[in-house]
Write a protein that holds these residues in place. Sequence first.
Motif, mmCIF file in Angstrom:
data_model
loop_
_atom_site.group_PDB
_atom_site.id
_atom_site.type_symbol
_atom_site.label_atom_id
_atom_site.label_comp_id
_atom_site.label_asym_id
_atom_site.label_seq_id
_atom_site.Cartn_x
_atom_site.Cartn_y
_atom_site.Cartn_z
ATOM 1 N N LEU A 105 0.908 -1.263 0.066
ATOM 2 C CA LEU A 105 0.100 0.130 -0.164
ATOM 3 C C LEU A 105 0.737 1.334 0.144
ATOM 4 N N ASP A 106 1.954 1.190 0.780
ATOM 5 C CA ASP A 106 2.889 2.262 0.583
ATOM 6 C C ASP A 106 3.360 2.595 -0.602
ATOM 7 N N ALA A 107 3.947 1.593 -1.212
ATOM 8 C CA ALA A 107 4.533 1.629 -2.646
ATOM 9 C C ALA A 107 3.373 2.304 -3.701
ATOM 10 N N VAL A 109 1.272 4.440 -3.044
ATOM 11 C CA VAL A 109 0.920 5.880 -3.230
ATOM 12 C C VAL A 109 2.219 6.485 -2.879
ATOM 13 N N GLY A 110 3.403 5.992 -3.224
ATOM 14 C CA GLY A 110 4.727 6.434 -3.251
ATOM 15 C C GLY A 110 5.130 7.102 -1.860
ATOM 16 N N ASP A 111 4.933 6.204 -0.868
ATOM 17 C CA ASP A 111 5.460 6.606 0.556
ATOM 18 C C ASP A 111 5.792 5.525 1.372
ATOM 19 N N MET A 112 6.809 5.134 0.755
ATOM 20 C CA MET A 112 7.366 4.067 1.391
ATOM 21 C C MET A 112 8.783 4.574 2.238
ATOM 22 N N ASP A 113 8.969 3.610 3.471
ATOM 23 C CA ASP A 113 10.184 4.135 4.192
ATOM 24 C C ASP A 113 11.258 4.510 3.634
ATOM 25 N N ALA A 114 12.110 5.585 3.838
ATOM 26 C CA ALA A 114 13.007 5.926 3.230
ATOM 27 C C ALA A 114 13.070 6.097 1.556
ATOM 28 N N LEU A 115 11.958 5.870 1.226
ATOM 29 C CA LEU A 115 11.861 6.382 -0.446
ATOM 30 C C LEU A 115 10.347 7.221 -0.603
ATOM 31 N N GLU A 116 10.351 8.047 0.116
ATOM 32 C CA GLU A 116 9.233 9.091 0.077
ATOM 33 C C GLU A 116 9.325 10.020 -1.199
ATOM 34 N N SER A 117 8.116 10.156 -1.853
ATOM 35 C CA SER A 117 8.346 10.961 -3.080
ATOM 36 C C SER A 117 8.279 12.488 -2.824
ATOM 37 N N PRO A 118 9.066 13.295 -3.277
ATOM 38 C CA PRO A 118 9.015 14.618 -2.932
ATOM 39 C C PRO A 118 7.941 15.342 -3.759
ATOM 40 N N THR A 119 7.398 14.830 -4.542
ATOM 41 C CA THR A 119 6.320 15.353 -5.496
ATOM 42 C C THR A 119 4.989 14.476 -5.607
ATOM 43 N N ASP A 120 3.858 14.939 -5.312
ATOM 44 C CA ASP A 120 2.658 13.943 -5.489
ATOM 45 C C ASP A 120 1.337 14.728 -5.784
ATOM 46 N N ALA A 121 0.220 14.087 -6.133
ATOM 47 C CA ALA A 121 -1.102 14.767 -6.589
ATOM 48 C C ALA A 121 -1.994 13.432 -6.847
ATOM 49 N N SER A 122 -3.269 13.839 -6.326
ATOM 50 C CA SER A 122 -4.250 12.542 -6.234
ATOM 51 C C SER A 122 -5.693 12.990 -6.609
ATOM 52 N N ARG A 123 -6.429 12.399 -7.170
ATOM 53 C CA ARG A 123 -7.829 12.832 -7.504
ATOM 54 C C ARG A 123 -8.645 11.428 -7.310
ATOM 55 N N SER A 140 6.370 11.023 -7.770
ATOM 56 C CA SER A 140 7.771 11.304 -8.434
ATOM 57 C C SER A 140 8.947 11.380 -7.590
ATOM 58 N N PHE A 141 10.011 10.708 -8.204
ATOM 59 C CA PHE A 141 11.012 10.445 -7.455
ATOM 60 C C PHE A 141 12.292 11.161 -7.898
ATOM 61 N N ASP A 142 13.203 11.188 -7.021
ATOM 62 C CA ASP A 142 14.798 11.483 -7.452
ATOM 63 C C ASP A 142 15.185 10.056 -7.951
ATOM 64 N N GLY A 143 16.213 10.026 -8.905
ATOM 65 C CA GLY A 143 17.076 8.953 -9.203
ATOM 66 C C GLY A 143 16.409 7.748 -9.539
ATOM 67 N N ASN A 144 16.580 6.413 -9.090
ATOM 68 C CA ASN A 144 15.821 5.400 -9.429
ATOM 69 C C ASN A 144 14.768 5.040 -8.281
ATOM 70 N N GLY A 145 14.203 6.094 -7.759
ATOM 71 C CA GLY A 145 13.153 6.052 -6.648
ATOM 72 C C GLY A 145 11.749 5.135 -7.451
ATOM 73 N N ALA A 146 11.488 5.656 -8.496
ATOM 74 C CA ALA A 146 10.121 4.904 -9.090
ATOM 75 C C ALA A 146 10.680 3.549 -9.258
ATOM 76 N N GLN A 147 11.513 3.017 -10.110
ATOM 77 C CA GLN A 147 12.062 1.709 -10.279
ATOM 78 C C GLN A 147 11.677 0.984 -9.141
ATOM 79 N N ASN A 218 10.440 8.672 -14.231
ATOM 80 C CA ASN A 218 10.874 8.950 -12.809
ATOM 81 C C ASN A 218 9.663 8.921 -11.709
ATOM 82 N N SER A 219 8.455 8.634 -12.502
ATOM 83 C CA SER A 219 7.177 8.790 -11.661
ATOM 84 C C SER A 219 6.324 7.488 -11.649
#
Length: 269
Positions: A105-107, A109-123, A140-147, A218-219
Amino acid sequence: MFRTRRTPAAVALVSAVLLLAAGCGDDGGSGDGGEDSPSPSKAAQSPDGSAPKGGPISENQAGRALLAEENLPKGWSVADLDDTTAAGDSPDDLSTRDRDCKQMLDALVGDMDALESPTDASRSFQKSTKGPYLSQKIASFDGNGAQKTLSAFRKAAGKCKKLTTHNNQVSVEFTTSSRKAPKAGDDTAAVRARGTARGGPADGSTLTLDLVLTRVGNSTTGLAGLTAGGKEAKPTKVTDDVAKTAAARLKEAAKGGTPTPTAPADQDD
């Protein structure tokens, strides 16, 4: 903060998955920029308006990439699912005893421990107050965060067997299973969960929850579609049908474009 309105319990469950898993009430920004000043990683853009190489898209881009009503079948509309529950309050708890389910569930919505996304939006959307329902979360993430996020979602989904949600009077114990993912974006994974509501006006109703996570550069864009009904209830096709559209909009926005039809401002978390 929340309106008091009594509608079927199932309305809250998609919101619970996408919003509470990410932490409803956090100070995350909205797609239209919000009042807070964005961090450098959120604000960074190339001169042509595209996302910087190896960096996240901006909150404005994420907001533009969100699905519009016209991207869904006739009869669907934008809905604030976080404000509509059978008990009249906001969803107050999402729990699981399985750490793999939590990571899934955290993955989403892009809110995993130590890998939280700096950009988000929802609807979120609904066809009617009785469903079906659909929620979307872009991260959306830095580096390979999305992968890493998509890989973690796929791995955790393979191990998550039971997922329990609580919405005031209502609880649902979902049994999860992997399923074929729609072909969208650079990579996609999908999970299906089915359960029976206990308590509240939806008591005894069969609920089917379809989760789809797609990576575009990256998103990621996470989709949760929910159908509610009797034993004959079938999962909504909308979740899979719009996954390709969601990926295409995200790709266009990341390049600095404005997807059409244009979407309204991002919902508040």
